[in-house]
Design a protein around this motif. Structure first.
Motif, PDB file in Angstrom:
ATOM      1  N   GLY A 342       0.789  -1.220   0.000  1.00 33.01           N
ATOM      2  CA  GLY A 342       0.000   0.000   0.000  1.00 33.01           C
ATOM      3  C   GLY A 342       0.818   1.266   0.000  1.00 33.01           C
ATOM      4  N   MET A 343       2.141   1.156  -0.054  1.00 29.19           N
ATOM      5  CA  MET A 343       3.011   2.328   0.006  1.00 29.19           C
ATOM      6  C   MET A 343       3.567   2.639  -1.374  1.00 29.19           C
ATOM      7  N   ARG A 344       3.319   3.838  -1.816  1.00 26.73           N
ATOM      8  CA  ARG A 344       3.765   4.260  -3.137  1.00 26.73           C
ATOM      9  C   ARG A 344       5.278   4.153  -3.276  1.00 26.73           C
ATOM     10  N   GLU A 345       6.021   4.629  -2.248  1.00 28.07           N
ATOM     11  CA  GLU A 345       7.477   4.657  -2.351  1.00 28.07           C
ATOM     12  C   GLU A 345       8.077   3.261  -2.428  1.00 28.07           C
ATOM     13  N   ILE A 346       7.465   2.308  -1.722  1.00 30.14           N
ATOM     14  CA  ILE A 346       7.977   0.937  -1.769  1.00 30.14           C
ATOM     15  C   ILE A 346       7.700   0.318  -3.135  1.00 30.14           C
ATOM     16  N   GLY A 347       6.491   0.520  -3.658  1.00 31.47           N
ATOM     17  CA  GLY A 347       6.170  -0.011  -4.979  1.00 31.47           C
ATOM     18  C   GLY A 347       7.081   0.520  -6.058  1.00 31.47           C
ATOM     19  N   ILE A 348       7.367   1.817  -6.012  1.00 25.84           N
ATOM     20  CA  ILE A 348       8.257   2.422  -7.010  1.00 25.84           C
ATOM     21  C   ILE A 348       9.670   1.883  -6.859  1.00 25.84           C
ATOM     22  N   ARG A 349      10.148   1.813  -5.609  1.00 31.76           N
ATOM     23  CA  ARG A 349      11.525   1.349  -5.385  1.00 31.76           C
ATOM     24  C   ARG A 349      11.697  -0.096  -5.818  1.00 31.76           C
ATOM     25  N   LEU A 350      10.702  -0.919  -5.595  1.00 36.46           N
ATOM     26  CA  LEU A 350      10.804  -2.315  -6.025  1.00 36.46           C
ATOM     27  C   LEU A 350      10.899  -2.415  -7.545  1.00 36.46           C
ATOM     28  N   GLN A 351      10.081  -1.671  -8.247  1.00 36.06           N
ATOM     29  CA  GLN A 351      10.118  -1.729  -9.709  1.00 36.06           C
ATOM     30  C   GLN A 351      11.443  -1.198 -10.248  1.00 36.06           C
ATOM     31  N   LYS A 352      11.993  -0.174  -9.610  1.00 32.88           N
ATOM     32  CA  LYS A 352      13.306   0.321 -10.031  1.00 32.88           C
ATOM     33  C   LYS A 352      14.401  -0.704  -9.738  1.00 32.88           C
TER      34      LYS A 352
END
Length: 414
Positions: A342-352
């Protein structure tokens, strides 16, 4: 630790003996001119202060162990306990205390004359210099000892060391895995616990002596129980030989970092998961762990790629399964993607992170990256209701990795 402290006590005894032997060699007036008569007072101050410093250091170390267990993970506390800087500092303080006590006893017994006190003073000055250097290093260590960032660094160092060792010997020095024959004899464990170490040299010697091929079914880190084969042998053996074979497998109560690269990844994941819990709510630490894992996987890819054509096989009749990259990815990313969905920053960091690993071009990463990137993206999109957050995660993802994971309710009609 006891060994270093014992050396200091031995130094005090040797100094006392040398002081007796060196009496004729030292000019009688030298002791008074350099103030060697005050060495007793110096040793008394040293003994008192070192006892206090040792007590303070022990209390600080215990507090740091507790902090690491509560803020990071209890599995990482073992690395703090084994930290050589902390052990060296504590051993130095205890040893200096022992040296002072031995010197005071020798002075009270009248072993030293005025000339012998000169030698004791020189040894005491040397110990004080060593204490000063150790104390300065210890103060620097205390500023970060037990902190989450320092704990992550310790786990990363231990995991990297294990990965580098396994990259050099992907089959532990044996031959690449091949399936055993259908009539192979299974040798099961008689203990319950984790495989900490496998003595490949002993297995190679065993295969030569008994003329058998050995097909391992476990690796360091595997959980051994009665009924699960440790290995399969190409020939049946008597009970004494089978028991000798089992001695090549060291079974313990817990996994270790030294020979089990996946354990380090599990511990890093535990730190990230705890940071993502509602009680802690520290996504920055989880992002730090993701970066650490990418760094470790990049080193693994470089190590495997550079060693594939020069792997040494010292035990050609011992067939060992290699670590699977898909299992290593499974140790890390599903738990972080689940708890940070549910955390935007975690989702983005994982994809990067997946994109960075994909750029390495390591063939064994291709399928695990696609699987984990797609699953993480689906988790994030399912947990987020705010459309800009969902769009940000999709923008950070690489279409070739995640595929068509956009839920139907967000697609525009044709």
């Amino acid at each position: 630790m006891w060994f270093r402290a014992s050396l200091y006590g031995l130094l005090g005894i040797v100094t006392a003996l040398l002081g007796v032997a060196a009496k004729p060699l030292i000019p009688p007036g030298l002791a008074g001119s350099i103030g060697a008569g005050s060495v007793g007072n110096i040793l008394g101050i040293l003994a008192t202060s070192m006892l206090a410093v040792t007590t303070f250091s022990l209390a600080t170390m215990v507090s740091a162990y507790g902090a690491a267990s509560s803020t990071a993970t209890p599995r990482a506390a073992k690395l703090l306990i084994e930290d050589t800087t902390a052990q060296g500092a504590l051993a130095t303080f205890i040893g200096a205390f022992l040296f002072s006590i031995v010197g005071l006893i020798a002075l009270s017994a009248g072993i030293y004359g005025d000339s012998g006190r000169v030698l004791l003073l020189a040894a005491t000055i040397g110990v004080i210099v060593l204490i000063t250097v150790t104390l300065l290093r210890w103060i620097e260590q205390l500023s970060r000892f037990g902190r989450v960032a320092e704990t992550i660094n310790l786990v990363e160092t231990a995991t990297r060391r294990a990965m580098q060792h396994r990259a050099r010997k992907p089959w532990l020095g044996g031959a690449p895995w091949r399936a055993p024959p259908e009539d192979a004899i299974a040798v099961e464990s008689t203990q319950v616990g984790y495989i900490e170490y496998i003595d490949m040299a002993q297995l190679g010697q065993f295969s030569d002596e008994h003329d058998v091929d050995i097909h391992l079914e476990v690796l360091p880190g595997s959980f051994a129980v009665p009924g699960r084969p440790l290995a399969r042998l190409s020939a049946d053996l008597d009970d004494p030989a089978t028991e000798a074979f089992r001695k090549a497998f060291v079974v313990g109560d817990s996994r270790t970092f030294e020979n089990d690269p996946r354990y380090g990844l599990v511990v890093l994941t535990e730190i990230a998961v705890r940071a993502l819990s509602p009680a802690v709510n520290d996504p920055g630490t989880a992002i730090d762990v993701i970066g650490t894992v990418v760094r470790l996987f990049a080193g693994w890819a470089r190590g495997r790629a550079s060693k594939e054509d020069e792997v040494e096989v010292s035990q050609s009749r011992v067939f060992v399964p290699a670590l699977r990259e898909s299992d290593m990815f499974e140790d890390v990313f599903p738990a972080i993607a689940r708890d940070g969905a549910g955390m935007r920053e975690i989702g983005i960091r994982l994809q990067k992170a997946f994109a960075a690993l994909d750029d390495l071009g390591f063939v064994h990463f291709e399928d695990p990256i696609r699987e984990q990137a797609s699953a993480a993206c689906q988790r994030a999109l399912a947990a987020m209701d705010f459309e800009p957050d969902r769009a940000a995660v999709l923008a950070a993802s690489r279409p070739r990795l995640v595929g068509d994971v956009l839920p139907a309710r967000t697609r525009k009609p044709a």
